[in-house]
Design a protein around this motif. Structure first.
Motif, PDB file in Angstrom:
ATOM      1  N   ASN A   1       0.809  -1.219   0.000  1.00  0.00           N
ATOM      2  CA  ASN A   1       0.000   0.000   0.000  1.00  0.00           C
ATOM      3  C   ASN A   1       0.842   1.269   0.000  1.00  0.00           C
ATOM      4  OD1 ASN A   1      -2.675  -1.208   0.170  1.00  0.00           O
ATOM      5  ND2 ASN A   1      -2.089  -1.874   2.230  1.00  0.00           N
ATOM      6  N   ALA A   2       2.158   1.148   0.217  1.00  0.00           N
ATOM      7  CA  ALA A   2       3.010   2.333   0.284  1.00  0.00           C
ATOM      8  C   ALA A   2       3.209   2.946  -1.102  1.00  0.00           C
ATOM      9  CB  ALA A   2       4.357   1.968   0.897  1.00  0.00           C
ATOM     10  N   GLU A   3       3.721   4.164  -1.107  1.00  0.00           N
ATOM     11  CA  GLU A   3       4.026   4.834  -2.370  1.00  0.00           C
ATOM     12  C   GLU A   3       5.140   4.073  -3.083  1.00  0.00           C
ATOM     13  OE1 GLU A   3       5.541   9.233  -3.966  1.00  0.00           O
ATOM     14  OE2 GLU A   3       5.110   8.885  -1.828  1.00  0.00           O
ATOM     15  N   ASN A   4       4.983   3.899  -4.357  1.00  0.00           N
ATOM     16  CA  ASN A   4       5.915   3.070  -5.127  1.00  0.00           C
ATOM     17  C   ASN A   4       7.150   3.885  -5.514  1.00  0.00           C
ATOM     18  OD1 ASN A   4       6.790   0.752  -6.292  1.00  0.00           O
ATOM     19  ND2 ASN A   4       5.537   0.892  -8.130  1.00  0.00           N
ATOM     20  N   LYS A   5       8.293   3.553  -4.918  1.00  0.00           N
ATOM     21  CA  LYS A   5       9.552   4.215  -5.229  1.00  0.00           C
ATOM     22  C   LYS A   5      10.623   3.174  -5.539  1.00  0.00           C
ATOM     23  CE  LYS A   5       8.776   8.193  -2.170  1.00  0.00           C
ATOM     24  NZ  LYS A   5       9.321   8.947  -1.004  1.00  0.00           N
ATOM     25  N   PRO A   6      11.573   3.521  -6.403  1.00  0.00           N
ATOM     26  CA  PRO A   6      12.677   2.583  -6.685  1.00  0.00           C
ATOM     27  C   PRO A   6      13.434   2.256  -5.409  1.00  0.00           C
ATOM     28  CG  PRO A   6      12.638   4.374  -8.285  1.00  0.00           C
ATOM     29  CD  PRO A   6      11.660   4.752  -7.210  1.00  0.00           C
ATOM     30  N   GLN A   7      13.623   0.977  -5.172  1.00  0.00           N
ATOM     31  CA  GLN A   7      14.313   0.520  -3.968  1.00  0.00           C
ATOM     32  C   GLN A   7      15.411  -0.455  -4.362  1.00  0.00           C
ATOM     33  OE1 GLN A   7      13.652   1.543  -0.872  1.00  0.00           O
ATOM     34  NE2 GLN A   7      11.824   2.764  -1.301  1.00  0.00           N
ATOM     35  N   GLU A   8      16.434  -0.541  -3.535  1.00  0.00           N
ATOM     36  CA  GLU A   8      17.562  -1.430  -3.798  1.00  0.00           C
ATOM     37  C   GLU A   8      17.556  -2.584  -2.798  1.00  0.00           C
ATOM     38  OE1 GLU A   8      22.483  -1.303  -3.841  1.00  0.00           O
ATOM     39  OE2 GLU A   8      21.305   0.534  -3.568  1.00  0.00           O
ATOM     40  N   TYR A   9      17.835  -3.783  -3.299  1.00  0.00           N
ATOM     41  CA  TYR A   9      17.916  -4.949  -2.418  1.00  0.00           C
ATOM     42  C   TYR A   9      19.212  -4.893  -1.632  1.00  0.00           C
ATOM     43  CZ  TYR A   9      18.516  -9.851  -1.054  1.00  0.00           C
ATOM     44  OH  TYR A   9      18.723 -11.010  -0.336  1.00  0.00           O
ATOM     45  N   LYS A  10      19.101  -4.966  -0.288  1.00  0.00           N
ATOM     46  CA  LYS A  10      20.261  -4.830   0.585  1.00  0.00           C
ATOM     47  C   LYS A  10      20.556  -6.095   1.375  1.00  0.00           C
ATOM     48  CE  LYS A  10      19.323   0.109   1.088  1.00  0.00           C
ATOM     49  NZ  LYS A  10      19.013   1.212   2.051  1.00  0.00           N
ATOM     50  N   GLY A  11      19.977  -7.216   0.973  1.00  0.00           N
ATOM     51  CA  GLY A  11      20.282  -8.477   1.631  1.00  0.00           C
ATOM     52  C   GLY A  11      19.322  -8.860   2.732  1.00  0.00           C
ATOM     53  N   THR A  12      18.338  -8.021   3.022  1.00  0.00           N
ATOM     54  CA  THR A  12      17.361  -8.333   4.066  1.00  0.00           C
ATOM     55  C   THR A  12      16.021  -8.691   3.440  1.00  0.00           C
ATOM     56  OG1 THR A  12      16.612  -6.034   4.273  1.00  0.00           O
ATOM     57  CG2 THR A  12      18.505  -6.711   5.619  1.00  0.00           C
TER      58      THR A  12
END
Length: 453
Positions: A31-42
């Motif tokens: 439901n959050a605003e869609n923003k580019p995110q990076e995978y950090k291993g978690t």
């Protein structure tokens, strides 16, 4: 009667685990605003990264399907799937076809504790209304949407003939073999296997072609189809020869787009491949040409008479990088990998040859430890065991040098026999001369004097 979903993806009705932190996190990110995110291993960053690649406006059904899959997999206890970046990507690929599922997600139940078998069962549940080739499940681990669509289409009841993107000249027999490809092959490998079988190759040889670099080549589809047809009509050849010729053909077609397989023979292709390979090795190592002094191991030259002709057997030490490349090219093995070892004086390479008149034939390549004089390897053409002729010549050289065969050859069939030990003499056969009796008498006197003291 089950039908394809064509309108929207339904919401999964969760169980009592719906209040868990994981499901709460999934709902929050969904439901959050869609923003580019990076995978950090978690796990959290993995969810943010995955949802950020799915539009909230254009492909809303994909986001809904992905959320439903995550929640239901958690509800079913598939925790290893949900912790893996690779498996989460598989679920994302499944979500791409969320409007074409033939069964509701919530009806799927975990079959076992193996994550890959869980995913295979889930994909089959979602898309396979009819029996579907299990090898195509691997397409959901790859980025090709075309191959994933093939699974969905075959699962919905369509035939192989209707699939878009199959190679040209893909016959009915090839389609049959493609559909019956065993599990464990990639889609590209399944196509090559089907083509080889369709052109008449045996099952074993078709799989040999399948596992070669043919599954990795790009472009010039018609040319590579002709290559598969060419090899399918050949008798069984070694994997090394196949790889050498395919590497040559890949380089040749890149340089000459008009190159064809028409009129080619296996012998001519092998000869051209060997010349090309040697030339490439020389070019790559021209600036790094190496040579080294002789190891001190005596070379062999044995002359014999056979049918009235002089036959000479020679064991020649190879002392330059070019000689090792040439030996590897002529004998179809990787002796050139020993250049650095020879240069460092850690090993010595000899070429065993047979010369009759102007004809020279290489019989074997021999590796010797120059420090211990152990024979480390003795290999024939294509790393095959030594022929009786080569073994006899090598035994003669061994008897001259007094060295031993260490038995570490990778393709050893017959051990090189050692010279028999000398017979043990009986005591009665031993004769002492006058000097011998004098020494014995002297020792006896010394012992008596020592005892008296």
């Amino acid at each position: 009667m089950e039908t394809l979903y064509t309108t929207h993806a339904s919401e999964v009705k969760t169980t009592s685990k719906a209040t868990s932190k994981y499901i709460t996190l999934v709902e929050k990110i969904y439901n959050a605003e869609n923003k580019p995110q990076e995978y950090k291993g978690t796990v959290e960053s993995l969810l943010w990264s995955s949802f950020s690649k799915m539009s909230k406006t254009r492909t809303t059904w994909k986001r809904v399907t992905f959320k439903n899959l995550l929640i239901h997999m958690y509800t079913e206890g598939c925790y290893n799937v949900l912790k893996s970046h690779i498996y989460i990507q598989v679920l994302a690929n499944v979500s791409t076809f969320g409007l074409k599922m033939v069964r509701p997600i919530e009806r799927w139940q975990r079959p076992n504790f193996d994550p890959e078998r869980q995913l295979e069962s889930l994909i089959n549940h979602c898309f396979a209304k009819y029996p579907t080739p299990s090898f195509l499940v691997s397409s959901f681990y790859e980025p090709s949407l075309r191959y994933q669509l093939w699974y969905v289409q075959l699962g919905s009841g369509k035939s192989v003939k209707t699939l878009k993107g199959l190679p040209d000249k893909f016959t009915s027999k090839m389609m049959h073999e493609f559909r019956n490809t065993p599990k464990g092959f990639s889609v590209r490998q399944a196509i090559i296997r089907a083509q080889a079988l369709g052109f008449g190759a045996s099952q074993q040889y078709a799989e040999e072609l399948t596992l070669s670099r043919l599954s990795q080549v790009e472009g010039n589809a018609l040319f590579w189809i002709s290559v598969i047809q060419f090899f399918a009509n050949q008798k069984q050849i070694t994997h090394l020869i196949l790889c050498n010729i395919l590497e040559f053909l890949e380089a040749r077609i890149q340089r000459d787009r008009l190159f064809t397989m028409k009129g080619r023979t296996l012998e001519s292709l092998l000869s051209q491949a060997q010349e090309w390979y040697l030339e490439m090795q020389k070019m790559r190592n021209k600036a790094n040409y190496l040579s080294w002094p002789p190891s001190g191991v005596t070379e062999m030259r044995l002359e014999t008479i056979k049918d009235g002709s002089i036959v000479t057997y020679v064991a020649k030490e190879l002392l330059t990088s070019d000689e090792l490349y040439q030996e590897g090219c002529d004998m179809n093995h990787c002796v050139a990998d020993y250049i650095d070892d020879c240069y460092a004086k850690e090993t010595s390479i000899f070429s065993l040859r047979r010369q009759e008149g102007d004809t020279i034939k290489k019989l074997a390549t021999i590796e010797i430890d120059p420090r211990t004089l152990d024979i480390l390897q003795a290999e024939g053409n294509c790393n095959t065991p030594l022929s009786p002729e080569a073994t006899k010549a090598l035994n003669h050289w061994i008897s001259i040098l007094g060295i031993k065969e260490k038995g570490t050859c990778s393709n050893q069939v017959q051990n090189i026999p050692e010279d028999p030990p000398p017979p043990i003499k009986e005591f009665s056969d031993i004769h002492f001369g006058t000097r011998g009796w004098g020494i014995i008498l002297y020792l006896i006197i010394r012992i008596i004097i020592a005892l008296m003291h």
